[in-house]
Design a protein around this motif. Structure first.
Motif, PDB file in Angstrom:
ATOM      1  N   LEU A  49       7.691  -4.284  31.576  1.00  0.00           N
ATOM      2  CA  LEU A  49       7.027  -4.766  30.365  1.00  0.00           C
ATOM      3  C   LEU A  49       8.036  -4.948  29.233  1.00  0.00           C
ATOM      4  O   LEU A  49       8.017  -5.962  28.529  1.00  0.00           O
ATOM      5  CB  LEU A  49       5.924  -3.797  29.938  1.00  0.00           C
ATOM      6  N   PHE A  50       8.939  -3.984  29.064  1.00  0.00           N
ATOM      7  CA  PHE A  50       9.971  -4.091  28.037  1.00  0.00           C
ATOM      8  C   PHE A  50      10.853  -5.312  28.291  1.00  0.00           C
ATOM      9  O   PHE A  50      11.142  -6.080  27.375  1.00  0.00           O
ATOM     10  CB  PHE A  50      10.822  -2.820  28.011  1.00  0.00           C
ATOM     11  N   THR A  82      11.004  -8.654  25.855  1.00  0.00           N
ATOM     12  CA  THR A  82      12.311  -8.996  25.294  1.00  0.00           C
ATOM     13  C   THR A  82      12.753 -10.383  25.739  1.00  0.00           C
ATOM     14  O   THR A  82      13.239 -11.182  24.927  1.00  0.00           O
ATOM     15  CB  THR A  82      13.353  -7.951  25.734  1.00  0.00           C
ATOM     16  N   HIS A  83      12.579 -10.686  27.020  1.00  0.00           N
ATOM     17  CA  HIS A  83      12.971 -11.990  27.562  1.00  0.00           C
ATOM     18  C   HIS A  83      12.169 -13.111  26.893  1.00  0.00           C
ATOM     19  O   HIS A  83      12.732 -14.115  26.448  1.00  0.00           O
ATOM     20  CB  HIS A  83      12.753 -12.001  29.077  1.00  0.00           C
ATOM     21  N   HIS A 107      12.594 -17.278  20.390  1.00  0.00           N
ATOM     22  CA  HIS A 107      13.482 -17.334  19.233  1.00  0.00           C
ATOM     23  C   HIS A 107      14.466 -18.495  19.377  1.00  0.00           C
ATOM     24  O   HIS A 107      14.691 -19.241  18.409  1.00  0.00           O
ATOM     25  CB  HIS A 107      14.231 -16.007  19.096  1.00  0.00           C
ATOM     26  N   GLU A 108      15.035 -18.644  20.562  1.00  0.00           N
ATOM     27  CA  GLU A 108      15.963 -19.762  20.788  1.00  0.00           C
ATOM     28  C   GLU A 108      15.260 -21.098  20.598  1.00  0.00           C
ATOM     29  O   GLU A 108      15.801 -22.025  19.995  1.00  0.00           O
ATOM     30  CB  GLU A 108      16.552 -19.687  22.201  1.00  0.00           C
ATOM     31  N   TRP A 109      14.032 -21.210  21.111  1.00  0.00           N
ATOM     32  CA  TRP A 109      13.290 -22.470  20.997  1.00  0.00           C
ATOM     33  C   TRP A 109      12.930 -22.768  19.534  1.00  0.00           C
ATOM     34  O   TRP A 109      13.048 -23.900  19.083  1.00  0.00           O
ATOM     35  CB  TRP A 109      12.033 -22.424  21.859  1.00  0.00           C
ATOM     36  N   LEU A 110      12.495 -21.728  18.811  1.00  0.00           N
ATOM     37  CA  LEU A 110      12.120 -21.946  17.413  1.00  0.00           C
ATOM     38  C   LEU A 110      13.309 -22.371  16.564  1.00  0.00           C
ATOM     39  O   LEU A 110      13.151 -23.075  15.567  1.00  0.00           O
ATOM     40  CB  LEU A 110      11.499 -20.671  16.825  1.00  0.00           C
ATOM     41  N   ASN A 111      14.506 -21.970  16.947  1.00  0.00           N
ATOM     42  CA  ASN A 111      15.702 -22.349  16.196  1.00  0.00           C
ATOM     43  C   ASN A 111      16.366 -23.601  16.752  1.00  0.00           C
ATOM     44  O   ASN A 111      17.422 -24.000  16.260  1.00  0.00           O
ATOM     45  CB  ASN A 111      16.697 -21.189  16.164  1.00  0.00           C
ATOM     46  N   SER A 112      15.749 -24.226  17.741  1.00  0.00           N
ATOM     47  CA  SER A 112      16.313 -25.455  18.294  1.00  0.00           C
ATOM     48  C   SER A 112      15.747 -26.667  17.543  1.00  0.00           C
ATOM     49  O   SER A 112      14.833 -26.555  16.728  1.00  0.00           O
ATOM     50  CB  SER A 112      15.971 -25.572  19.782  1.00  0.00           C
ATOM     51  N   LYS A 113      16.279 -27.828  17.867  1.00  0.00           N
ATOM     52  CA  LYS A 113      15.815 -29.059  17.242  1.00  0.00           C
ATOM     53  C   LYS A 113      14.345 -29.323  17.581  1.00  0.00           C
ATOM     54  O   LYS A 113      13.539 -29.675  16.707  1.00  0.00           O
ATOM     55  CB  LYS A 113      16.685 -30.217  17.734  1.00  0.00           C
TER      56      LYS A 113
END
Length: 94
Positions: A67-68, A72-73, A79-85
């Protein structure tokens, strides 16, 4: 009430001197360092017991670890997607 009474029972003394009966005949035991086998069978029996006890607890441990890892994954990918174009474009569509 004066400062020496506590809870109406009176002052009973400081730790180690509380007015109780004196301790007598306290016996202590100690093993000689020559009689102890501190590291006897440490490798052979110690590792076997470690793996036996750990394997019996895996059913309790692994779901929490999984679960952890999953949270986390997912969080890192999100997070990576939200900060992408593409993430920025999708957020500004609303």
């Amino acid at each position: 009430s004066n400062s020496t009474t506590m809870g109406g029972h009176g002052y009973s003394g400081w730790w180690g001197n509380m007015g109780g009966p004196k301790h007598r005949g306290i016996v202590t035991y100690q093993l000689s360092p020559y009689e102890m086998k501190t590291n006897a069978h440490l490798i052979s029996k110690g590792t076997h017991n470690f793996f036996r006890r750990t394997s019996s607890q895996l059913g309790y441990i692994l779901p929490g670890v999984f679960l952890f890892w999953a949270v986390t994954h997912f969080g890192k990918k999100r997070h990576e997607w939200l900060n992408s174009k593409a993430g920025h474009a999708a957020q500004h569509e609303h």
